[in-house]
Design a protein around this motif. Structure first.
Motif, short mmCIF file in Angstrom:
data_model
loop_
_atom_site.label_atom_id
_atom_site.label_comp_id
_atom_site.label_asym_id
_atom_site.label_seq_id
_atom_site.Cartn_x
_atom_site.Cartn_y
_atom_site.Cartn_z
N PHE A 162 29.68 -110.80 -2.97
CA PHE A 162 30.00 -110.06 -1.74
C PHE A 162 29.62 -108.58 -1.88
O PHE A 162 29.07 -107.98 -0.96
N ALA A 163 29.94 -107.98 -3.03
CA ALA A 163 29.62 -106.57 -3.24
C ALA A 163 28.12 -106.34 -3.23
O ALA A 163 27.63 -105.36 -2.64
N TYR A 164 27.36 -107.23 -3.85
CA TYR A 164 25.90 -107.09 -3.88
C TYR A 164 25.32 -107.12 -2.47
O TYR A 164 24.51 -106.26 -2.10
N ASN A 165 25.72 -108.10 -1.68
CA ASN A 165 25.17 -108.22 -0.32
C ASN A 165 25.57 -107.04 0.55
O ASN A 165 24.76 -106.55 1.36
N TRP A 166 26.80 -106.58 0.40
CA TRP A 166 27.27 -105.46 1.22
C TRP A 166 26.53 -104.17 0.86
O TRP A 166 26.03 -103.45 1.73
N LEU A 167 26.45 -103.87 -0.43
CA LEU A 167 25.75 -102.66 -0.86
C LEU A 167 24.27 -102.71 -0.54
O LEU A 167 23.65 -101.70 -0.19
N GLN A 168 23.69 -103.90 -0.64
CA GLN A 168 22.27 -104.06 -0.32
C GLN A 168 22.02 -103.77 1.16
O GLN A 168 21.01 -103.13 1.51
N GLY A 169 22.90 -104.23 2.01
CA GLY A 169 22.77 -103.94 3.43
C GLY A 169 22.88 -102.46 3.75
O GLY A 169 22.14 -101.92 4.58
N ARG A 170 23.80 -101.77 3.09
CA ARG A 170 23.94 -100.33 3.29
C ARG A 170 22.72 -99.58 2.76
O ARG A 170 22.29 -98.57 3.34
N ASN A 171 22.15 -100.04 1.66
CA ASN A 171 20.94 -99.41 1.14
C ASN A 171 19.77 -99.56 2.11
O ASN A 171 18.94 -98.65 2.23
N LYS A 172 19.70 -100.69 2.78
CA LYS A 172 18.63 -100.87 3.77
C LYS A 172 18.80 -99.88 4.92
O LYS A 172 17.82 -99.35 5.45
N ARG A 173 20.05 -99.65 5.32
CA ARG A 173 20.30 -98.68 6.39
C ARG A 173 19.89 -97.28 5.94
O ARG A 173 19.26 -96.53 6.71
N ILE A 174 20.20 -96.90 4.71
CA ILE A 174 19.80 -95.59 4.19
C ILE A 174 18.28 -95.49 4.09
O ILE A 174 17.69 -94.45 4.38
N ALA A 175 17.63 -96.58 3.68
CA ALA A 175 16.17 -96.58 3.58
C ALA A 175 15.54 -96.34 4.95
O ALA A 175 14.51 -95.65 5.07
N GLU A 176 16.13 -96.89 6.00
CA GLU A 176 15.62 -96.65 7.34
C GLU A 176 15.76 -95.19 7.74
O GLU A 176 14.86 -94.60 8.35
N MET A 177 16.89 -94.58 7.38
CA MET A 177 17.09 -93.16 7.70
C MET A 177 16.10 -92.28 6.92
O MET A 177 15.56 -91.31 7.45
N LEU A 178 15.87 -92.62 5.64
CA LEU A 178 14.91 -91.86 4.85
C LEU A 178 13.51 -91.97 5.42
O LEU A 178 12.76 -90.97 5.47
#
Length: 258
Positions: free
Chosen positions: A198-214
């Motif tokens: 669960f932690a892996y999938n959640w953090l991975q999703g948040r990283n994708k959101r940050i990658a879009e902002m970058l």
């Protein structure tokens, strides 16, 4: 007399206690070793979860400063001073300015757009790689923790079969300890693996959101540099809190004297 004999026999009978500690003690060093490995996996998973969550929240909060104050500056160098040092957004700006300066020193006819785009892409990749640090450990724990617990399960069942063979009968006192150890290891393995997944999938999703902002910020930087500062996104201003509503006052009443 008969009652006293039965009471004495009951006192002389061995009292078997069953529980977590008893099952682990019967498992010996192998059971404790497997349990220690699972505990280390669990502690490491929660440590990565909280540290990466704090890091992601910090990057997202810094983005609000980018949207509100950075693009109000007259130039990128001036705007960079309004960003926190060692932040992801400051790194992108510094790398963009450095790439622009390096391109002016080149002797070949390489397109400025291609050079700047490649430099910003490398900067994005380094930031995303840093944000993804620790996630492979979560994925490894989620994939292997059930099998580590299964190893303890197999060893526990094997010990139960040995006890049955030695005793010649499958009495509960011979198999309860090893079987209990086997079930405990299975449960612990699942308890370690499920939160890690669960932690892996959640953090991975948040990283994708940050990658879009970058990526969006890099595009704005590239457009601003190529247009000599003419193109820039509109800075957003945080909405001011609404004033508290005043309590309604009763309208004054007028009395007419006759």
């Amino acid at each position: 007399m008969t009652f006293e004999i039965l009471a004495a026999a009951a006192d002389a009978a061995p009292q078997s206690s069953f529980g977590f500690m008893e099952a682990m003690e019967q498992g010996g060093i192998i059971a404790w070793s497997i349990f220690t490995v699972l505990v280390i996996m669990s502690v490491g998973s929660f440590y990565i979860l909280f540290t990466k969550l704090f890091e992601q929240r910090k990057v997202m909060n810094q983005y609000n400063a980018v949207r509100s104050s950075f693009w109000k500056a007259g130039s990128l160098k001036e705007g960079a001073t309004k960003l926190e040092k060692n932040s992801a957004w400051r790194q992108l700006v510094d790398d963009a300015l450095s790439a622009e300066d390096q391109h002016s020193k080149m002797t070949d006819k390489m397109e400025a757009h291609d050079w700047l785009h490649g430099s910003l892409a490398r900067s994005e990749d380094s930031i995303n790689s840093k944000l993804a640090g620790g996630l492979p450990f979560l994925a490894t724990v989620g994939a292997t923790a059930p099998f580590v617990g299964l190893l303890g399960t197999v060893i526990g069942i094997y010990r139960a079969l040995i006890n049955i063979g030695i005793a010649g009968s499958a009495s509960i006192d011979k198999v309860a300890g090893p079987v209990g150890e086997a079930l405990i290891m299975t449960a612990i393995g699942l308890l370690v693996a499920v939160p890690a997944v669960f932690a892996y999938n959640w953090l991975q999703g948040r990283n994708k959101r940050i990658a879009e902002m970058l990526s969006a910020f890099s595009t704005d930087l590239l457009a601003n540099i190529n247009s000599n500062g003419a193109v820039k996104p509109v800075a957003t201003v945080a909405a001011a809190p609404k004033p508290a509503a005043r309590p309604a006052t009763a309208a004054p009443t007028t009395t007419i004297k006759k």
